[in-house]
Design an enzyme around this catalytic site. Structure first.
Site, PDB file in Angstrom:
ATOM      1  N   HIS A 348     116.910  12.817  17.928  1.00 49.59           N
ATOM      2  CA  HIS A 348     116.009  12.376  19.350  1.00 49.59           C
ATOM      3  C   HIS A 348     115.373  14.172  19.041  1.00 49.59           C
ATOM      4  O   HIS A 348     114.596  14.112  19.209  1.00 49.59           O
ATOM      5  CB  HIS A 348     116.108  12.604  20.076  1.00 49.59           C
ATOM      6  CG  HIS A 348     116.165  10.874  20.420  1.00 49.59           C
ATOM      7  ND1 HIS A 348     114.815   9.803  19.878  1.00 49.59           N
ATOM      8  CD2 HIS A 348     116.899   9.943  20.203  1.00 49.59           C
ATOM      9  CE1 HIS A 348     115.278   9.133  20.580  1.00 49.59           C
ATOM     10  NE2 HIS A 348     116.606   8.613  20.697  1.00 49.59           N
ATOM     11  N   LYS A 535     107.023  16.899  32.256  1.00 45.00           N
ATOM     12  CA  LYS A 535     107.919  16.392  31.220  1.00 45.00           C
ATOM     13  C   LYS A 535     109.409  17.091  31.969  1.00 45.00           C
ATOM     14  O   LYS A 535     108.417  18.435  32.208  1.00 45.00           O
ATOM     15  CB  LYS A 535     107.797  16.366  29.636  1.00 45.00           C
ATOM     16  CG  LYS A 535     107.227  17.592  29.111  1.00 45.00           C
ATOM     17  CD  LYS A 535     106.553  17.867  27.504  1.00 45.00           C
ATOM     18  CE  LYS A 535     104.847  17.213  27.458  1.00 45.00           C
ATOM     19  NZ  LYS A 535     105.133  16.276  27.031  1.00 45.00           N
ATOM     20  N   ARG A 536     110.436  17.264  31.337  1.00 44.17           N
ATOM     21  CA  ARG A 536     112.031  18.023  31.408  1.00 44.17           C
ATOM     22  C   ARG A 536     111.023  18.992  31.306  1.00 44.17           C
ATOM     23  O   ARG A 536     110.210  19.878  29.606  1.00 44.17           O
ATOM     24  CB  ARG A 536     112.875  17.604  30.154  1.00 44.17           C
ATOM     25  CG  ARG A 536     113.853  18.927  30.174  1.00 44.17           C
ATOM     26  CD  ARG A 536     115.380  17.671  29.610  1.00 44.17           C
ATOM     27  NE  ARG A 536     114.410  17.648  28.059  1.00 44.17           N
ATOM     28  CZ  ARG A 536     114.710  18.259  27.285  1.00 44.17           C
ATOM     29  NH1 ARG A 536     115.561  19.698  27.922  1.00 44.17           N
ATOM     30  NH2 ARG A 536     114.342  17.817  26.143  1.00 44.17           N
ATOM     31  N   LYS A 541     108.819  23.412  25.218  1.00 38.55           N
ATOM     32  CA  LYS A 541     108.034  22.618  26.192  1.00 38.55           C
ATOM     33  C   LYS A 541     106.754  23.578  26.850  1.00 38.55           C
ATOM     34  O   LYS A 541     105.487  22.730  26.641  1.00 38.55           O
ATOM     35  CB  LYS A 541     108.186  21.641  26.915  1.00 38.55           C
ATOM     36  CG  LYS A 541     109.789  20.682  26.378  1.00 38.55           C
ATOM     37  CD  LYS A 541     109.719  19.706  27.130  1.00 38.55           C
ATOM     38  CE  LYS A 541     111.008  18.544  26.053  1.00 38.55           C
ATOM     39  NZ  LYS A 541     110.228  17.472  25.712  1.00 38.55           N
ATOM     40  N   THR A 643     107.046  10.717  24.166  1.00 45.33           N
ATOM     41  CA  THR A 643     105.966   9.337  24.676  1.00 45.33           C
ATOM     42  C   THR A 643     105.745   9.221  25.911  1.00 45.33           C
ATOM     43  O   THR A 643     104.350   8.790  26.033  1.00 45.33           O
ATOM     44  CB  THR A 643     107.755   8.348  25.110  1.00 45.33           C
ATOM     45  OG1 THR A 643     108.574   8.742  26.416  1.00 45.33           O
ATOM     46  CG2 THR A 643     108.140   8.004  24.107  1.00 45.33           C
ATOM     47  N   LYS A 647     102.063   7.179  27.218  1.00 48.93           N
ATOM     48  CA  LYS A 647     101.578   6.718  28.001  1.00 48.93           C
ATOM     49  C   LYS A 647      99.898   7.640  29.094  1.00 48.93           C
ATOM     50  O   LYS A 647      99.657   6.490  29.471  1.00 48.93           O
ATOM     51  CB  LYS A 647     102.594   7.144  29.186  1.00 48.93           C
ATOM     52  CG  LYS A 647     104.361   6.243  28.787  1.00 48.93           C
ATOM     53  CD  LYS A 647     105.724   6.764  30.047  1.00 48.93           C
ATOM     54  CE  LYS A 647     106.552   6.334  29.189  1.00 48.93           C
ATOM     55  NZ  LYS A 647     107.427   7.628  29.641  1.00 48.93           N
TER      56      LYS A 647
END
Length: 798
Positions: A348, A535-536, A541, A643, A647
């Site tokens: 991952h 998100k985290r 990110k 993911t 969504k």
């Protein structure tokens, strides 16, 4: 099992009396919730029993998904919907004067995970059950989750996530299946008369693992699978040289939190303990179950397949070897053959720091027999590669043990028959970069399985307004076959459908507006663009890129009297790891920007900045279907898949993103007219690194950007000029590792493009509908179908 609302009302009323010794009228809401949950679990248990018996009758091969986390969210609504009894229960409770929604709101999100890894695992379980495939989850029963995030003076503060305060109505404790797991001690080696060696683990400290099983209910099928949570208890074999209170305190830590702080040695040992505890318990139980049906373990790989969700469960490989050799007397070659035909590995991450490595002495001390087996795996592997290639440097590069560490990803690849990435780009990076040497040696092991999400939870159940529109236009076959969402393409140019979609989006926005007001006190205008990054929190990110751009807009608004823009609400939701200081500073920066905007009418007539605290599945179910713009802005080549992007897309949000992770496949599906892709591509990121990228040069050539970055330390954002110095230093002195400055102007153009497209309301609605129509590819049903056919070789049992 109740058959209608009349049976339900009778049973529910009787259960209140029997469990709590009080009438329905005198019962408390929490008591009603517990009784309802237990009734629904027991309703599911009939199918649960039948599913187990059917799998046994067919002697079906079963898959076990070993994962450190399963982010399940609330289960009550999902189970009622999947069982097809939601209306019966709602109507029955209503006639008893009870609002089902009140009981639903009492349920806590199960504290069994953290982020995308755990949510993916939960989606997979839903798809496996709904597709009648025999697949089950294995993890730990965490008592306090990751943490509950609170915001105090703009800072993240972690408090325990007490998700079990009402118990877990879904679990069934099964002490008859408890096993002991050994730690510490030493290994004694003895040879018998034939020279065969036996290994005995002596002076071990044993910990009892007790399973608690939760039913995983499928939609449109009687099939019900299992999520097994391993809890910790004192073993009957108590340590002789340790005070009992000390022993109890130490073992309780094993299931206290998801991902305990590993910034010190104690935390690192604890994480290693957690990993071994649940894989050893899980494997011991699988072997016992197998031997209840078959005379030996010769056909274990024909009947059991184990999927490792990232590197956390990789100790399954040496542990299965230990059990086969030491407990069941298989020789090395036979045991290795079983292991390497039973275990598959999903990677991952491409981040080197996330590819777990353990200091040798940690493994050697805590798990002495396991380390011996890893040593032997490594010795045989290195010799095999050298014999094959006559290249010792290559053999050493793919070793499990090197540089004083045990490399878990290398062990995973060596011990697995399949190694898969989770998006097309991610898999290519694994093959051509991260695991290039392994790919050259074992190309047949590598494959791609692009992630997916369960459309049942993320569309059908959480967005009833959109579901109603889909029912009117394309029917409801897509609930069972998500590829049918493509039928919506016939309606994307229908102005009546476009108008109805925009109405639905406003309905969902109003729900989110109320939630934001309750959680943060901020009033968000309905007519603004809802632009979300959820998100985290991690540097790659790039939540910081979005924050820097907000500062840029603030400066534009304040300096240009003619400036105007469509109202835009910038929404953040993220947790930072407790020891990740940089990430926590970014949260403080975001909340500081929010405060500044709220207090300045010049700014808040155009923009709002919202940080939603304690992001979790229940929040995501409100947030994702109210969002207009889905920001997926990681540095190209760093995000494995994502993911959240799927969504948001499935609920009609437009992706603004880099060509990273599954964004690549989103872009291939919808095209540049219906998403907004910006920034450096992977090959450009690599070239920048090789050609001497300079953050200083980026600022020198862009005075506006330089002013934005300088605002971090010039006192304009915070009276303490040191407050955001760490962020400034990450950009300047660490040379902008994730290329925020290089991508800044491209990102600004992307946000301007959002503003431009949003003015054409029909065109915007058309784009949203196209995204929904093309999102069926990202259902986890498709992903699970690929896993089951191409890796697991499991078949439907219905």
């Amino acid at each position: 099992m109740f058959k209608d609302k009349f049976d339900f009302k009778r049973d529910f009323t009787n259960r209140i009396v029997e469990k709590y010794g009080r009438s329905l009228e005198q019962s408390h809401l929490t008591e009603r919730y517990v009784v309802l949950g237990e009734m629904v679990r027991e309703y599911a248990s009939i199918h649960w029993k039948d599913s187990k018996e059917k799998a046994a009758e067919l002697q079906a091969k079963q898959m076990y998904y070993f994962s450190m986390e399963f982010l399940m969210g609330r289960m009550l609504t999902n189970n009622l919907m999947n069982l097809g009894i939601y209306d019966t229960v709602r109507d029955g409770l209503g006639e008893l004067g009870i609002d089902l929604n009140q009981l639903e709101d009492l349920e806590s999100d199960a504290g069994l995970g953290n982020g995308g890894l755990g949510r993916l695992a939960a989606c997979f379980l839903d798809s496996l059950a709904s597709m009648s495939l025999p697949g089950n989850g294995i993890t730990l029963r965490y008592k306090y989750g990751l943490f509950k995030q609170t915001i105090v003076d703009g800072y993240q503060v972690e408090v325990p996530d007490q998700w079990l305060k009402l118990g877990n109505v879904w679990e069934v404790r099964k002490p008859k299946h408890a096993v002991d797991v050994p730690f510490w001690g030493r290994v004694e080696i003895q040879a018998d008369d034939s020279g065969k060696l036996t290994y005995t683990h002596v002076d071990a400290e044993y910990v009892r693992a007790v399973p608690c099983d939760m039913p995983v209910v499928g939609k449109g099928t009687d099939n019900t699978n299992t999520l097994r949570l391993w809890d910790v208890e004192a073993s009957e074999r108590l340590p002789k040289n340790k005070d009992f209170r000390t022993y109890i305190s130490e073992i309780a830590e094993i299931t206290q939190n998801v991902y305990p702080d590993d910034s010190n040695e104690h935390g690192q040992y604890l994480r290693l303990k957690q990993q071994y505890f649940f894989v050893s318990a899980g494997l011991q139980a699988l072997i016992k179950a197998h031997l209840r049906v078959y005379p030996n373990l010769d056909n274990f790989a024909d009947k059991v397949v184990i999927q490792l969700n990232d590197t956390h469960p990789v100790l399954s490989i040496p542990e299965l070897m230990r059990l086969l050799m030491d407990e069941h007397h298989y020789d090395w070659e036979s045991a290795w053959n079983i292991v390497t035909h039973s275990i598959a590995y999903t990677n991952h991450t491409v981040l080197s720091e996330a590819l777990e490595r353990w200091p040798i002495h940690f493994v050697e001390r805590l798990l002495p027999r396991i380390y011996m087996i890893i040593e032997e795996i490594n010795r045989r592997h290195v010799n095999s590669v050298y014999k094959l290639t006559n290249d010792m440097s290559l053999a050493q590069s793919v070793a499990v043990i090197k540089d004083g560490q045990v490399h878990m990803a290398n062990l995973a690849i060596i011990g697995s028959f399949s190694v898969n990435g989770v998006a097309a780009l991610h898999t290519e990076i694994l093959k051509n970069d991260v695991f290039k040497d392994f790919y050259n040696l074992f190309p047949e092991k590598f494959n791609n399985k692009t992630n997916g999400i369960t459309h049942r939870r993320w569309l059908v159940y959480s967005n009833p307004q959109l579901r109603a529109l889909l029912k009117e236009t394309i029917g409801e076959d897509y609930i069972y076959d998500p590829a049918q969402l493509h039928k919506l393409m016939a309606f994307v140019d229908d102005e009546a459908v476009q108008y109805r979609f925009l109405e639905i989006k406003d309905e969902r926005k109003k729900i989110l507006i109320d939630f934001i007001k309750k959680e943060t006190g901020i009033d968000v205008p309905l007519d603004s663009i809802f632009d979300t990054l959820a998100k985290r929190l991690h540097a790659y990110k790039r939540q910081l890129l979005k924050a820097l751009h907000i500062i840029y807009l603030m400066k534009k608004i304040k300096s240009d009297p003619e400036f105007t823009m469509q109202k835009q609400t910038f929404i953040f939701a993220a947790k930072a790891a407790p020891s990740y200081v940089f990430a926590k500073e970014v949260i403080k920066l975001i909340n500081t920007l929010s405060d500044i905007v709220e207090k300045d009418p010049e700014l808040n007539r155009f923009i709002k900045v919202v940080f939603i605290p304690n992001y979790r599945v229940t929040v995501a179910e409100i947030l994702m279907n109210a969002t207009d713009v889905s920001e997926q802005i990681s540095t190209a080549g760093k995000e494995a898949s994502g993911t959240g992007n799927m969504k948001f897309m499935m609920n009609g949000a437009i992706t603004v993103g880099t060509l990273d992770g599954a964004n690549v496949e989103i872009d291939q599906l919808v095209g540049p007219e219906d998403d907004i892709i910006f920034g450096l591509r992977v090959e450009e990121v690599i070239a920048h690194r090789l050609n001497g990228y300079s953050a200083h040069k980026e600022l020198t050539k862009d005075s506006e950007l330089a002013a934005v970055v300088n605002s971090l330390i010039d006192g304009s954002l915070h009276p303490n000029k040191e407050e955001f110095k760490l962020i400034y230093e990450e950009l300047i002195f660490k040379n902008d590792e994730y290329f925020l400055l290089a991508d800044f102007r491209a990102y600004d153009h992307a946000i301007q493009e959002v503003q431009r497209r949003y003015q054409d309301r029909n065109g915007w609605a058309r784009t949203c509908l196209i995204n929904i129509a093309k999102s069926g590819f990202f259902s986890s049903d498709r992903t699970i179908q690929e896993y089951s056919e191409e890796i697991w070789d499991i078949k439907s049992i219905v």
